[in-house]
Design an enzyme around this catalytic site. Structure first.
Site, PDB file in Angstrom:
ATOM      1  N   GLY A  12       0.771  -1.240   0.000  1.00 28.93           N
ATOM      2  CA  GLY A  12       0.000   0.000   0.000  1.00 28.93           C
ATOM      3  C   GLY A  12       0.801   1.289   0.000  1.00 28.93           C
ATOM      4  CG  HIS A 110       1.665  -1.652 -15.503  1.00 30.52           C
ATOM      5  ND1 HIS A 110       1.409  -2.913 -15.008  1.00 30.52           N
ATOM      6  CD2 HIS A 110       2.710  -1.773 -16.353  1.00 30.52           C
ATOM      7  CE1 HIS A 110       2.272  -3.759 -15.541  1.00 30.52           C
ATOM      8  NE2 HIS A 110       3.064  -3.103 -16.355  1.00 30.52           N
TER       9      HIS A 110
HETATM   10  C1  GAR Z   1       3.325  -0.986  -7.453  1.00 29.35           C
HETATM   11  O1  GAR Z   1       4.602  -0.936  -8.031  1.00 29.35           O
HETATM   12  C2  GAR Z   1       2.258  -1.001  -8.536  1.00 29.35           C
HETATM   13  O2  GAR Z   1       2.571  -0.206  -9.638  1.00 29.35           O
HETATM   14  C3  GAR Z   1       2.274  -2.459  -8.922  1.00 29.35           C
HETATM   15  O3  GAR Z   1       2.441  -3.156  -7.708  1.00 29.35           O
HETATM   16  C4  GAR Z   1       3.104  -2.332  -6.757  1.00 29.35           C
HETATM   17  C5  GAR Z   1       2.228  -2.199  -5.528  1.00 29.35           C
HETATM   18  O4  GAR Z   1       2.881  -1.534  -4.488  1.00 29.35           O
HETATM   19  N1  GAR Z   1       1.069  -2.812  -9.599  1.00 29.35           N
HETATM   20  C6  GAR Z   1       1.019  -3.715 -10.574  1.00 29.35           C
HETATM   21  O5  GAR Z   1       1.967  -4.350 -10.939  1.00 29.35           O
HETATM   22  C7  GAR Z   1      -0.361  -3.903 -11.208  1.00 29.35           C
HETATM   23  N2  GAR Z   1      -0.244  -4.545 -12.485  1.00 29.35           N
HETATM   24  P1  GAR Z   1       2.089  -0.864  -3.285  1.00 29.35           P
HETATM   25  O6  GAR Z   1       1.134  -1.917  -2.714  1.00 29.35           O
HETATM   26  O7  GAR Z   1       3.172  -0.539  -2.294  1.00 29.35           O
HETATM   27  O8  GAR Z   1       1.372   0.344  -3.781  1.00 29.35           O
END
Ligand code: GAR
Length: 212
Positions: A12, A110
């Site tokens: 998150g 993304h």
């Molecule tokens: C982030 O890097 C987001 O861009 C990626 O997962 C991570 C989540 O981090 N999302 C994807 O790959 C979706 N296809 P977070 O939970 O710390 O925000």
């Protein structure tokens, strides 16, 4: 005031960037009214609770397929009267019953420069592993609207960072998050809430000052 519902599955940090931006008063005409997690133990839930934001847990593993999960999610989104849905590290593909009901009202971040390193199977660290494996010298992140196809909706904002020789997937992920994701996702949300994104021919354009 637009109701912003944020969908999460993990740590998150993007949710935190949204909360910090909201707390600085930089999301005019919108507020995060609910955080929904597909995983009961997601740390993102704690971040929401720490900031007094209501949470819901709809565990993905309790549903046999994307359609049954999406039906349950759609019910919750309707109950929350969502005006904007933000996928902030949400690791579940949505069925079109959700993407059609909320067309141009779902935003995803993304961690690559779409159309590179995106689509089915590209998520989280896997994206950065693929970037290093290919040997590209620039990567970044993309904020886009969500449609029926994974990572294929209209692009709102993109930002690039260099790939360094000594990078590991973790180091690269951190650079992409700090320099691009945590800035551009809140920026796109603020623009949306101020009605500053317009759609023409299935493409998204940030309205320029003169045009408003
Ligand atoms: C982030 O890097 C987001 O861009 C990626 O997962 C991570 C989540 O981090 N999302 C994807 O790959 C979706 N296809 P977070 O939970 O710390 O925000």
């Amino acid at each position: 005031m637009k109701n912003i519902v944020v969908l999460v599955s993990g740590g998150g940090t993007n949710l935190q960037a949204l909360i910090d931006t909201q707390n600085r008063g930089e999301i005019k005409n919108g507020r995060i009214t609910c955080v929904i997690s597909s995983k009961p133990d997601a740390y993102a839930l704690k971040r929401a609770e720490n900031n007094g934001i209501p949470t819901r847990i709809i565990p993905r593993k309790e549903y046999p397929d994307a359609l049954s999960y999406s039906k349950k999610l759609l019910e919750a989104l309707n109950e929350e009267k969502a005006d904007l849905i933000v996928l902030a590290g949400f690791m579940t593909i949505l069925d079109e019953i959700v993407t059609k009901a909320y067309q141009y009202r779902i935003i995803n971040v993304h961690p690559s420069l779409i159309p590179a390193f995106c689509g089915k199977g590209y998520y989280g660290l896997k994206v950065h592993e693929a970037v290093l494996e290919y040997g590209v010298k620039l990567t970044g992140a993309t904020v886009h609207f969500v449609n029926e196809e994974a990572d294929a909706g209209a692009i709102i904002l993109q930002g690039a960072v260099p790939v360094e020789n000594e990078d590991t997937p973790e180091i690269l992920q951190k650079r992409v998050m700090e320099q691009v994701e945590w800035k551009l996702l809140p920026k796109a949300v603020a623009l949306f809430c101020e009605n500053k994104i317009e759609i023409r021919n299935n493409k998204a354009y940030v309205k320029t000052e003169e045009k408003q």
